[in-house]
Design a protein around this motif. Structure first.
Motif, PDB file in Angstrom:
ATOM      1  N   HIS A 176       0.828  -1.199   0.000  1.00 49.79           N
ATOM      2  CA  HIS A 176       0.000   0.000   0.000  1.00 49.79           C
ATOM      3  C   HIS A 176       0.867   1.256   0.000  1.00 49.79           C
ATOM      4  O   HIS A 176       0.633   2.197  -0.756  1.00 49.79           O
TER       5      HIS A 176
ATOM      6  N   PRO B 349     -13.709   0.718   5.845  1.00 51.89           N
ATOM      7  CA  PRO B 349     -12.380   0.635   5.242  1.00 51.89           C
ATOM      8  C   PRO B 349     -11.540  -0.531   5.741  1.00 51.89           C
ATOM      9  O   PRO B 349     -10.679  -1.001   5.014  1.00 51.89           O
ATOM     10  N   GLN B 350     -11.763  -1.012   6.952  1.00 48.17           N
ATOM     11  CA  GLN B 350     -10.932  -2.121   7.409  1.00 48.17           C
ATOM     12  C   GLN B 350     -11.693  -3.423   7.563  1.00 48.17           C
ATOM     13  O   GLN B 350     -11.201  -4.484   7.218  1.00 48.17           O
ATOM     14  N   HIS B 355     -13.527  -4.684   1.442  1.00 48.94           N
ATOM     15  CA  HIS B 355     -12.084  -4.578   1.683  1.00 48.94           C
ATOM     16  C   HIS B 355     -11.506  -5.945   2.019  1.00 48.94           C
ATOM     17  O   HIS B 355     -10.485  -6.365   1.479  1.00 48.94           O
ATOM     18  N   VAL B 359      -9.844  -6.709  -1.515  1.00 44.31           N
ATOM     19  CA  VAL B 359      -8.510  -6.121  -1.363  1.00 44.31           C
ATOM     20  C   VAL B 359      -7.549  -7.090  -0.688  1.00 44.31           C
ATOM     21  O   VAL B 359      -6.444  -7.312  -1.156  1.00 44.31           O
ATOM     22  N   GLU B 360      -8.002  -7.682   0.432  1.00 48.06           N
ATOM     23  CA  GLU B 360      -7.058  -8.482   1.210  1.00 48.06           C
ATOM     24  C   GLU B 360      -6.981  -9.921   0.760  1.00 48.06           C
ATOM     25  O   GLU B 360      -5.911 -10.452   0.511  1.00 48.06           O
ATOM     26  N   GLN B 366      -7.529  -2.499  -5.414  1.00 50.73           N
ATOM     27  CA  GLN B 366      -6.692  -1.644  -4.552  1.00 50.73           C
ATOM     28  C   GLN B 366      -7.535  -1.075  -3.438  1.00 50.73           C
ATOM     29  O   GLN B 366      -7.066  -0.852  -2.338  1.00 50.73           O
ATOM     30  N   SER B 367      -8.788  -0.755  -3.766  1.00 55.52           N
ATOM     31  CA  SER B 367      -9.700  -0.198  -2.775  1.00 55.52           C
ATOM     32  C   SER B 367     -11.114  -0.446  -3.246  1.00 55.52           C
ATOM     33  O   SER B 367     -11.354  -0.617  -4.444  1.00 55.52           O
ATOM     34  N   GLU B 369     -15.385   0.558  -2.057  1.00 54.65           N
ATOM     35  CA  GLU B 369     -16.240   1.314  -1.138  1.00 54.65           C
ATOM     36  C   GLU B 369     -17.715   1.016  -1.351  1.00 54.65           C
ATOM     37  O   GLU B 369     -18.097   0.459  -2.376  1.00 54.65           O
ATOM     38  N   ALA B 387     -15.217  -0.103  -6.969  1.00 56.36           N
ATOM     39  CA  ALA B 387     -13.922  -0.754  -6.757  1.00 56.36           C
ATOM     40  C   ALA B 387     -12.897  -0.231  -7.743  1.00 56.36           C
ATOM     41  O   ALA B 387     -13.219   0.026  -8.912  1.00 56.36           O
ATOM     42  N   THR B 388     -11.680  -0.061  -7.272  1.00 55.13           N
ATOM     43  CA  THR B 388     -10.556   0.257  -8.147  1.00 55.13           C
ATOM     44  C   THR B 388      -9.731  -1.017  -8.278  1.00 55.13           C
ATOM     45  O   THR B 388      -9.108  -1.440  -7.301  1.00 55.13           O
TER      46      THR B 388
END
Lengths: 710, 507
Positions: A176, B349-350, B355, B359-360, B366-367, B369, B387-388
């Protein structure tokens, strides 16, 4: 609404008239507004004094500091943990360590609650946990619902004292942050502020250092664990709590909870001095994409308790503190967001900064000249009474807003305590502001702000300027290269066993070659090479004569369909002549030549006799690296012991490209085995084939011949 | 739910505060309406000697006339331009000069209107005339006098902006300057003069130029809106289409305010170290004389029901981006709280599912929402997931992952622990909002206008607690369906040679 009608009627009358001479118009305006005062006719009562709440302060038996403040307006418990450390302690090669460690703590969780389980736990309690690192303070803040107050603090204690730093979290955080670095030039204002701070305090000072890819890559889990161990111990930590609780009960609870935290460390030393390694001057960062220009002029400022701060704040306000500022009036049409601020620093000198956005970059030189002129002027004559009065009133009125939000009061007071700012600081500052005179402003402008010693940073497309910045005279203009240094591949450091293995492989290769002494005795060579580029790389051909002399001289003369090119390098500098035009060997080209010199076969194969690191990567591969950052991997043929491949990263315009060389057709020349066929792959694709047409070793070359231009 | 945006994803959840807290606030709040319809809500907080003021005009970009999009935003930008008495050296002279400016613009519009019949060079001459007229007007002006009056008296946090539903102007002052606000604000509402109209118009058009050129997430979001809404003005950008903005005239602003800017359409909140009785006296004195106006017409646009999926593709070299909007009802609908909870479960966000999974775990984004309402909430609007994609990953992969998450929401109820946790998250965020004068001053008029009663700020929260896992599942089944979905995405163009279908259309 009789009054209303009167006002409307009078106003209508005023508008219906032809424009009268000035005095009557003003009188009529007043008459029209007689029912209601004009804004500048109002009389205001005294402002109620700012009441700074009193904090209760304790020290626990283990040395941890406690600050408590009861506030029963809302059912919240808010807290800040202050740890005496900061980015100023980052080792230069690991810039960004403190910030990274903090994020790893916030996101990594504990053994009991790994990763986002800790975050989820906070969320279960309706709470948030955040953190911030400044040069000389690390703080973690949380805010939770009072009902779960105790649970939140329990969770905080775990997060604070027993972070897990799981590897996968670290990896993700690194990815990141690499992305953040890669995007750090996306927005003009961000570039400006970052570069300005960097230039003022110096890139090599911990206060101005920027975090690069290579810094991030060097940070490992061990560093984070050490960081936490070194700085997170009770005597080095302050916990400040504000909210809906009973202070006495809370103190008891905290004594029990944190009582078991007993780690000890030597006290933390002083933070480094702010050295200023960059000479003041003008710096231009070319940003071709920017439609506007961004500028900042200023320098290092004062500490929070400096006696001159009130006068300096007023000086800044008169310069550009609001629309009435001198610069605002002069630059109104050209500059957006123009401000001048004297911001004292907590624990280290703050910043003096005049900055803004120039809508049309054409006017950049004029804008800067105006700024410089005004900075000189304010040191020459006293400001006017009106200016002083206005700036003073603005500053005094703004002071009250420091305490408007319940969530921010306690962290601010805790910071004051941490930095040894006295409890009645705000009231003292208020009194000092009221006492500033015109003479004071003149004095501080002269004593504390020297226009010749200021730093100017401009982020813009300079081709749009009316004239180059050099035309402003004064300090020369330096360029800031905004290119983000690519992540470097760094040499492996092997253990003793792999180093032994490397030497074995090398020794075998030396023997297969014809002997280590023979290799070391090569002092020059001349070779004729025919190049054939792969179709995908253009399919062209070329012929080169290459002459090399120990230790690091090289001369290449190449002929191809596109003409003749000659290159010379003495190891450090050189020249290139191409089609009649000649120039110094610079930048990427120089790097490429130096990279090639490092890999000159004869000295490379006796690297065990030089100041180089040797590590066996596997049973056939040796990595050789030197102090200059050159790295190459040689793969040896299992059967013959001779080099089969070389792998390395070649420098190119915007980074590096991975190269694989493959050797074949070994023949003997002067008792040494030389590959007469070399093929080169770039980024995994075929690039070119080399055929050596002739080779002479120890031909008796002279440097004078090599460096003679064509 | 009312989406008050402090920062990118900030949700407002009005949460369950015990009745005790509501009674506390009721004691601190005074309300009154002047005879011209102007409504005041005053909340006392005496911690610090400061006061925040917030003026809420109940009309926004939704009320922009056709082909005049961006008007409400432009009006908002000009809030601190001054009045007939503040900002001028000589109003009668300035008024004449401003009229000459208008005449010059009339002539330029006229010349432009001739199209091919326009004379070469004629336009340039008219432009010169306009510059001269502007210069003349400037001679009569006291630039920024209004703004300076605020700043010199310690004004901070000045803000003025338009949303789809409102035009809101706010700032804070030290509490001994309360009367200053009454003088300045009442004058602003009664006799505004938009001195910087044409300069701000250019800036606003420039700000919106990206709609023509760039391929960016902002561009994609606008495409989503324009595709999702057939007739509701939500399909237009708040700041307007550049082609509309460059043609706006000062007369348009006057007409808009004549229609929508009457005192009966305005709510003002005053929060801080203020004496309500004194404030009421000042309100009567300064705002009382403003003449009442008839109620403005309601926007009657009804978004036609969407009966099938919609997709918009943008091809460009920029990094890929995906945004999906599901049609959802306005904020006063009983399902509104469920959308807030859903947005947090998905979008935190977490800990949010987006996410965690995209993302994980899968590392395809990358991100990512989620927004409970977009672009605003007074009318039918969109529940959004975006989403990106991560490097070397595609929008298709991300949509597939999002579809899986939606399917899971529809197939089984959310576990009790997650639901409880998210409700607590929303409650915590809300309570924190109540700690600041500015935030409170923004919330009170919003709730008053939407629900008719500021108290809803405290009791709407019971609706969150009432939302069950089964209801959330029902909401997912009812609304998060392809027939109500619009997808907009940005990706690189497919290779030439009729590969459009092989590139993979997203449904």
């Amino acid at each position: 609404m009789i009054r209303g009608a009167l006002m409307l009627a009078a106003a209508a009358t005023a508008l219906a008239q032809t424009p009268p001479p000035k005095a009557p118009a003003v009188a009529r305006k007043s008459a029209a507004a007689a029912a209601l005062p004009n804004y500048n006719e109002l009389k205001f009562p005294e402002l109620r004094p700012i009441a700074t709440p009193t904090i209760q302060s304790f020290t626990l038996p283990n040395g941890m500091q406690l600050l408590l403040l009861e506030d029963h307006e809302l059912p919240l418990v808010n807290g800040t943990v202050l740890v005496r450390t900061g980015s100023a302690f980052d080792p230069p090669e690991k810039a960004g360590l403190a910030a990274f460690a903090l994020q790893a703590m916030l996101q990594g969780g504990t053994a009991a609650k790994p990763g986002e389980e800790l975050v989820r736990q906070f969320q279960d309690f309706g709470a948030e946990l955040t953190g911030e690192v400044s040069p000389n303070l690390l703080s973690m803040s949380f805010s939770g619902l009072k009902d779960n107050g105790e649970l939140v603090i329990d969770a905080l204690k775990d997060g604070l004292t027993a972070p897990e730093f799981p590897q996968d979290r670290i990896d993700r955080l690194k990815a990141h942050l690499h992305n953040v670095i890669a995007h750090r030039n996306d927005a003009g204002p961000a570039i400006l502020q970052r570069e300005f701070v960097s230039m003022v305090f110096g890139k090599h000072s911990p206060y101005g250092a920027q975090v690069e890819h290579v810094n991030l890559d060097r940070i490992n889990r061990g560093d984070l664990v050490s960081f936490h161990q070194r700085y997170f111990f009770p005597k080095n930590v302050t916990l400040a709590l504000a909210g809906d609780f009973d202070a006495a009960l809370m103190k008891q609870r905290l004594e029990v909870l944190f009582g078991e935290w007993k780690s000890e460390q030597p006290p933390i030393g002083a933070f480094p001095d702010v050295g200023r390694s960059m000479a003041p001057g003008k710096f231009l960062a070319e940003n071709k994409d920017a439609a506007r220009a961004f500028f900042a002029v200023g320098g290092a400022g004062t500490g929070q308790l400096d006696k001159d701060n009130p006068a300096l704040e007023i000086m800044a306000g008169i310069l550009a503190g609001g629309l009435d500022g001198r610069l605002n009036r002069l630059l109104r049409g050209n500059v957006d967001g123009l401000t001048a601020s004297w911001t004292p620093g907590l624990g280290y000198p703050g910043l003096f900064e005049v900055s803004g956005t120039i809508a049309n970059p054409f006017f950049t030189p004029k804008v800067l000249q105006t700024v410089y002129d005004e900075l000189r002027k304010i040191r020459t004559e006293e400001v006017s009474d009106h200016e002083l009065k206005t700036a003073k009133a603005t500053a005094l009125n703004r002071l009250v807003f420091g305490f408007d939000n319940q969530l921010s009061i306690m962290p601010r007071l805790a910071e004051y305590q941490y930095f040894n700012i006295p409890g009645d600081y705000t009231r003292q500052y208020q009194e000092a502001l009221e006492a500033v005179t015109r003479a004071d402003v003149l004095r501080v402008a002269r004593e504390r702000m020297d226009p010749d010693k200021l730093t100017t940073v401009v982020v813009a497309n300079p081709t749009a300027f009316e004239a180059p910045l050099e035309s402003l005279g004064g300090a020369p203009v330096n360029t800031i290269d905004l290119t983000i240094p690519a992540p470097k591949v760094e040499a492996s450091v092997g253990d003793a066993a792999s180093q032994r293995r490397a030497r074995q492989l090398l020794a075998r290769a030396q023997q297969a070659e014809g002997g280590a002494d023979k290799l070391a005795a090569v002092t020059d060579y001349v070779q004729e090479i025919a190049y054939q580029f792969d179709i995908s790389a253009g399919g062209a051909q070329a012929n080169m004569t290459e002459r090399w002399m120990a230790p690091n001289y090289v001369r290449q003369d190449t002929t191809s369909a596109s003409g003749k090119i000659s290159v010379y390098c003495d190891g450090k500098i050189g020249w290139i002549v191409s089609g009649g035009a000649s120039g110094a060997l610079l930048g990427v080209q120089l790097q490429q030549v130096q990279s090639n010199l490092f890999r000159t076969m004869f000295p490379l194969l006796v690297s065990d006799r030089a100041e180089r690191k040797l590590t066996a990567i596997d049973d056939q591969t040796v990595e050789i690296s030197d102090a200059g950052g050159n790295i190459v991997k040689i793969v040896f043929d299992n059967a013959t012991g001779l080099p089969k491949n070389e792998l390395y990263d070649a420098p190119v315009a915007n980074g590096t490209v991975s190269v694989i060389e493959t050797y074949a057709d070994y023949r003997e020349v002067n008792g040494l085995k030389i590959p007469f066929k070399v093929s080169i792959d770039l980024a995994g694709r075929k690039f070119q084939d080399l055929t050596i047409k002739s080779m002479q070793i120890n031909a008796g070359l002279k440097v004078a011949d090599l460096e003679k231009r064509p | 739910m009312i989406g008050l945006r402090f920062g990118a994803l900030f949700l407002l959840g009005a949460l369950f505060l015990p009745a005790q807290e509501l009674r506390d606030y009721e004691r601190k709040v005074s309300e009154f309406t002047l005879s011209n319809g102007l409504h005041f809500i005053i909340l006392e907080r005496h911690q610090a000697p400061i006061v925040s003021f917030h003026t809420y005009l109940n009309a926004g970009s939704t009320e922009d006339p056709a082909r005049k999009t961006g008007l409400a935003s432009l009006i908002a930008r000009l809030a601190f331009n001054g009045t007939e008495t503040i900002g001028t050296k000589n109003w009668p002279l300035e008024k004449k000069a401003l009229e000459a400016v208008e005449a010059a613009f009339d002539r330029m519009d006229d010349e432009r209107g001739k199209g091919f019949g326009a004379k070469a060079g004629a336009f340039a001459i008219l432009q010169a005339g306009e510059s001269t007229a502007m210069g003349d007007a400037f001679q009569q002006q006291n630039p920024d006098e209004y703004l300076r009056a605020i700043q010199e008296n310690g004004g901070v946090a000045l803000d003025s902006h338009a949303t789809q539903d409102s035009i809101e102007t706010s700032y804070s002052l030290p509490s001994n300057r309360v009367e200053l606000w009454f003088v300045l604000e009442s004058q602003r509402l009664a006799h505004p003069v938009f001195r910087d109209f044409y300069r701000e118009r250019s800036k606003q058009a420039e700000d919106m130029a990206y709609l023509g050129e760039s391929k960016s997430p902002a561009r994609v979001r606008q495409s989503l809106l324009s595709a999702a809404f057939e007739n509701l003005p939500y399909r237009n950008p708040v700041l307007g289409w550049p082609g509309d903005v460059v043609a706006l005239r000062a007369g348009d602003a006057k007409d808009y305010l004549d229609t929508y800017g009457g005192p009966g359409n305005i709510v003002i909140a005053i929060v801080g170290d203020v004496d309500p009785a004194a404030a009421q006296r000042l309100a009567e004195r300064y705002f009382g004389p403003i003449p009442a106006r008839p109620h403005p017409p309601l926007v009657r646009s009804q978004e036609s029901a969407q009966s099938g999926p919609k997709t918009v593709a943008l091809w460009g070299d920029s990094p890929p981006y995906l945004i999906i909007g599901y049609k959802r009802p306005p904020e006063i609908h009983r399902d509104d709280p469920a959308f807030d909870i859903l947005a947090t479960i998905l979008g935190d966000p977490q800990t949010g599912w987006l996410h965690q999974e995209l993302v994980e775990q899968k590392e395809i984004a990358q991100s990512a929402e989620a927004l409970s309402d977009f672009p605003a909430a007074r009318y039918v609007n969109l529940f959004v997931v975006s989403a990106t994609p991560a490097k070397d990953h595609t929008v298709e992969e991300n949509q597939k992952a999002i579809d899986e998450i939606v399917a899971r929401l529809q197939s089984r109820p959310i576990d009790a622990a997650t639901l409880a946790r998210v409700k607590n998250v929303l409650r915590g965020r809300f309570v924190r909002l109540l700690g600041g004068n500015q935030e409170l001053a923004a919330l009170l008029p919003d709730f008053y206008v939407t629900y008719g009663d500021w108290r809803k700020l405290f009791s709407v929260g019971e609706n969150y607690d009432r939302v069950t896992a089964e209801e959330m599942q029902r909401v997912a089944l009812e609304y998060l369906i392809p027939a109500h979905r619009t997808v907009a995405y940005l990706t690189s163009a497919p290779p030439p040679g009729g590969a459009a279908s092989s590139h993979g259309g997203l449904q």
